[in-house]
Design a protein around this motif. Structure first.
Motif, mmCIF file in Angstrom:
data_model
loop_
_atom_site.group_PDB
_atom_site.id
_atom_site.type_symbol
_atom_site.label_atom_id
_atom_site.label_comp_id
_atom_site.label_asym_id
_atom_site.label_seq_id
_atom_site.Cartn_x
_atom_site.Cartn_y
_atom_site.Cartn_z
ATOM 1 N N VAL A 99 -15.969 21.487 14.169
ATOM 2 C CA VAL A 99 -16.148 22.925 13.933
ATOM 3 C C VAL A 99 -17.012 23.157 12.701
ATOM 4 N N PHE A 100 -16.803 22.355 11.653
ATOM 5 C CA PHE A 100 -17.637 22.476 10.450
ATOM 6 C C PHE A 100 -19.104 22.216 10.773
ATOM 7 N N ALA A 101 -19.342 21.274 11.672
ATOM 8 C CA ALA A 101 -20.722 20.962 12.048
ATOM 9 C C ALA A 101 -21.345 22.108 12.853
ATOM 10 N N LEU A 102 -20.525 22.781 13.682
ATOM 11 C CA LEU A 102 -21.031 23.907 14.475
ATOM 12 C C LEU A 102 -21.325 25.119 13.612
ATOM 13 N N PHE A 103 -20.451 25.357 12.631
ATOM 14 C CA PHE A 103 -20.614 26.516 11.741
ATOM 15 C C PHE A 103 -20.656 26.016 10.300
ATOM 16 N N PRO A 104 -21.819 25.597 9.828
ATOM 17 C CA PRO A 104 -21.934 25.006 8.490
ATOM 18 C C PRO A 104 -21.386 25.924 7.404
ATOM 19 N N MET A 105 -20.700 25.304 6.433
ATOM 20 C CA MET A 105 -20.140 26.063 5.322
ATOM 21 C C MET A 105 -21.232 26.527 4.370
ATOM 22 N N VAL A 106 -22.346 25.761 4.325
ATOM 23 C CA VAL A 106 -23.443 26.080 3.413
ATOM 24 C C VAL A 106 -24.698 26.340 4.218
ATOM 25 N N ASN A 107 -25.381 27.439 3.924
ATOM 26 C CA ASN A 107 -26.636 27.748 4.588
ATOM 27 C C ASN A 107 -27.767 27.045 3.856
ATOM 28 N N PHE A 289 -11.056 28.202 6.940
ATOM 29 C CA PHE A 289 -12.496 28.261 7.184
ATOM 30 C C PHE A 289 -12.834 29.295 8.260
ATOM 31 N N LEU A 290 -12.080 29.287 9.360
ATOM 32 C CA LEU A 290 -12.337 30.233 10.444
ATOM 33 C C LEU A 290 -12.052 31.670 10.013
ATOM 34 N N LEU A 291 -11.006 31.856 9.212
ATOM 35 C CA LEU A 291 -10.684 33.196 8.722
ATOM 36 C C LEU A 291 -11.773 33.728 7.802
ATOM 37 N N THR A 292 -12.290 32.869 6.925
ATOM 38 C CA THR A 292 -13.368 33.303 6.024
ATOM 39 C C THR A 292 -14.640 33.631 6.793
ATOM 40 N N LYS A 293 -14.854 32.951 7.919
ATOM 41 C CA LYS A 293 -16.012 33.263 8.751
ATOM 42 C C LYS A 293 -15.864 34.642 9.402
ATOM 43 N N LEU A 294 -14.614 35.042 9.669
ATOM 44 C CA LEU A 294 -14.372 36.336 10.297
ATOM 45 C C LEU A 294 -14.513 37.491 9.311
ATOM 46 N N ILE A 295 -14.250 37.191 8.021
ATOM 47 C CA ILE A 295 -14.352 38.242 7.000
ATOM 48 C C ILE A 295 -15.791 38.736 6.912
ATOM 49 N N GLY A 296 -15.957 40.009 6.955
ATOM 50 C CA GLY A 296 -17.292 40.583 6.846
ATOM 51 C C GLY A 296 -17.962 40.848 8.175
ATOM 52 N N LEU A 310 -4.321 36.727 4.626
ATOM 53 C CA LEU A 310 -3.996 35.502 5.366
ATOM 54 C C LEU A 310 -4.579 34.263 4.686
ATOM 55 N N VAL A 311 -5.800 34.377 4.179
ATOM 56 C CA VAL A 311 -6.429 33.250 3.484
ATOM 57 C C VAL A 311 -5.624 32.883 2.242
ATOM 58 N N ILE A 312 -5.228 33.898 1.456
ATOM 59 C CA ILE A 312 -4.434 33.645 0.244
ATOM 60 C C ILE A 312 -3.074 33.055 0.603
ATOM 61 N N ALA A 313 -2.439 33.628 1.628
ATOM 62 C CA ALA A 313 -1.114 33.143 2.049
ATOM 63 C C ALA A 313 -1.181 31.692 2.511
ATOM 64 N N LEU A 314 -2.194 31.339 3.295
ATOM 65 C CA LEU A 314 -2.349 29.960 3.761
ATOM 66 C C LEU A 314 -2.611 29.010 2.604
ATOM 67 N N SER A 315 -3.396 29.455 1.628
ATOM 68 C CA SER A 315 -3.699 28.614 0.466
ATOM 69 C C SER A 315 -2.438 28.316 -0.335
ATOM 70 N N VAL A 316 -1.624 29.351 -0.554
ATOM 71 C CA VAL A 316 -0.367 29.168 -1.290
ATOM 72 C C VAL A 316 0.594 28.292 -0.485
ATOM 73 N N TYR A 317 0.678 28.557 0.815
ATOM 74 C CA TYR A 317 1.574 27.787 1.684
ATOM 75 C C TYR A 317 1.193 26.310 1.719
ATOM 76 N N SER A 318 -0.120 26.026 1.716
ATOM 77 C CA SER A 318 -0.574 24.632 1.762
ATOM 78 C C SER A 318 -0.149 23.864 0.514
ATOM 79 N N MET A 319 -0.046 24.564 -0.621
ATOM 80 C CA MET A 319 0.415 23.905 -1.848
ATOM 81 C C MET A 319 1.928 23.715 -1.836
#
Length: 368
Positions: A99-107, A289-296, A310-319
């Motif tokens: 998925v990262f290869a399909l939708f690169p994180m960096v342009n 990553f997918l959620l951040t792609k949807l933002i905007g 959701l991004v913040i909640a997932l980040s906290v939950y992952s820790m």
């Protein structure tokens, strides 16, 4: 489970043993017809790849929402209930980086010679420079009653950088330039001067510093642009990251082995916990990553607010996930589990940072 038609002949095509039901008791091969409809190729692929019979989705559900459960069940000996740890990690890793290869994180299209991005960048900067911020602010403040829109305008204009800051930004963004001839590595501008100084004052760190310095001078002499260096480093680091993570797995398990009883817990047990934990991390990173792609993608503020939450909640939950899973698997007392977990978390954070830095250096050395 496959839905292929079962053969009337009860002799296994693979080993010749008698098959009473669907699977051969000797070799495990499914006793289905050799020829199947064309669509069977696709359904068979999905079933084999994701255990579509429910095993895969049950594994993912427990992995995400029940920290430590998969590890406990596997170590209890119930190893057919969920997807095996190694297969799970390989599958999740493949999907994540695919998925990262399909939708690169960096342009990577940010050079100013061909792309329209540069014209947009230049246009924005020129517009910012052309704004007479002071006059606009004075005209708004001269009003007797300020509206909410006026207040937002004042805040926006106050945040605009001055011309000196704009020039600094332009300088940073000009990545199409080569390395400046006056730029030094340490105190040396050429490879010859560096090698000469190294011969006079050898150091124990020369084995690490020398290849890096030589690569720097090589790129400088070739006239490689800053953009090419950045893009190559990002691409090569991304390409090598799955390998680096796979190498890091045994180290993570080793840290667990150090902090726990050697009689009660074998290194194998820590390896199972590690595989499940890293599978969870990769899935979480993929979701974020997918959620951040949807933002905007939409101008609806409520949708974007929910996505940010959701991004913040997932980040906290992952820790928090590591501490929860660690306590449930190793059955330590709450405070003891937290202290050990914090020590392990800090140690692994340091080790992973070291890995990322090493990966960046290796990527730099691979630039041609």
């Amino acid at each position: 489970m496959s839905h292929g038609k079962i053969r009337e002949d009860k002799t296994c095509l693979n080993c010749g043993h008698q098959v009473e039901e669907r699977f051969c008791p000797h070799c495990g091969q499914e006793n289905t017809e050799r020829r199947q409809p064309f669509y069977f190729l696709f359904t068979h692929f999905i079933e084999d790849f994701t255990h579509y019979d429910g095993q895969f989705w049950g594994t993912v559900k427990n992995l995400l929402f029940k920290p430590g459960k998969l590890t406990n069940i596997y170590l209890e000996g119930k190893r057919q209930v969920f997807v095996p740890p190694v297969k799970l990690y390989i599958f999740v890793s493949f999907i994540t980086f695919f998925v990262f290869a399909l939708f690169p994180m960096v342009n990577f299209n940010f050079d100013g010679e061909k792309g329209h991005k540069d014209s947009e960048k230049t246009g924005v900067i020129s517009q910012m420079q052309s704004l007479d911020t002071k006059k606009i602010l004075d005209s708004i403040k001269a009003k007797e009653n300020l509206t909410a829109e006026d207040s937002m305008t004042i805040k926006g204009l106050s945040a605009l950088p001055d011309s000196a800051k704009i020039d600094d930004v332009k300088e940073i963004l000009e990545l199409n330039k080569t390395i400046d001839p006056d730029v030094e590595y340490g105190q040396y501008k050429t490879r010859k001067s560096y090698d000469s100084a190294l011969a006079k004052n050898p150091s124990v760190l020369d084995a690490i510093q020398k290849p890096i310095a030589h690569k720097f001078f090589e790129l400088k002499e070739k006239g490689v642009t800053k953009k090419e260096i950045v893009v190559n480093m990002i691409q090569k680091s991304f390409h090598n990251l799955p390998k680096a993570l796979f190498i890091y797995l045994p180290l993570f398990a080793f840290f667990l082995w150090i902090f726990h009883s050697k009689k009660k817990w074998w290194y194998f047990d820590h390896g199972i916990f590690t595989l499940h934990y890293f599978s969870f991390l990769l899935l979480t990173v993929l979701l974020i990553f997918l959620l951040t792609k949807l933002i905007g993608l939409t101008d609806f503020w409520l949708a974007n607010t929910i996505l940010y939450f959701l991004v913040i909640a997932l980040s906290v939950y992952s820790m928090a996930y590591f501490f929860i899973a660690h306590r449930r698997v190793y059955h330590a007392h709450g405070l003891v589990s937290f202290i050990i977990g914090a020590a392990l978390f800090s140690l692994n954070l340091f080790a992973f940072t070291f890995l990322v830095v090493g990966l960046a250096l290796i990527s730099f050395m691979m630039i041609h």
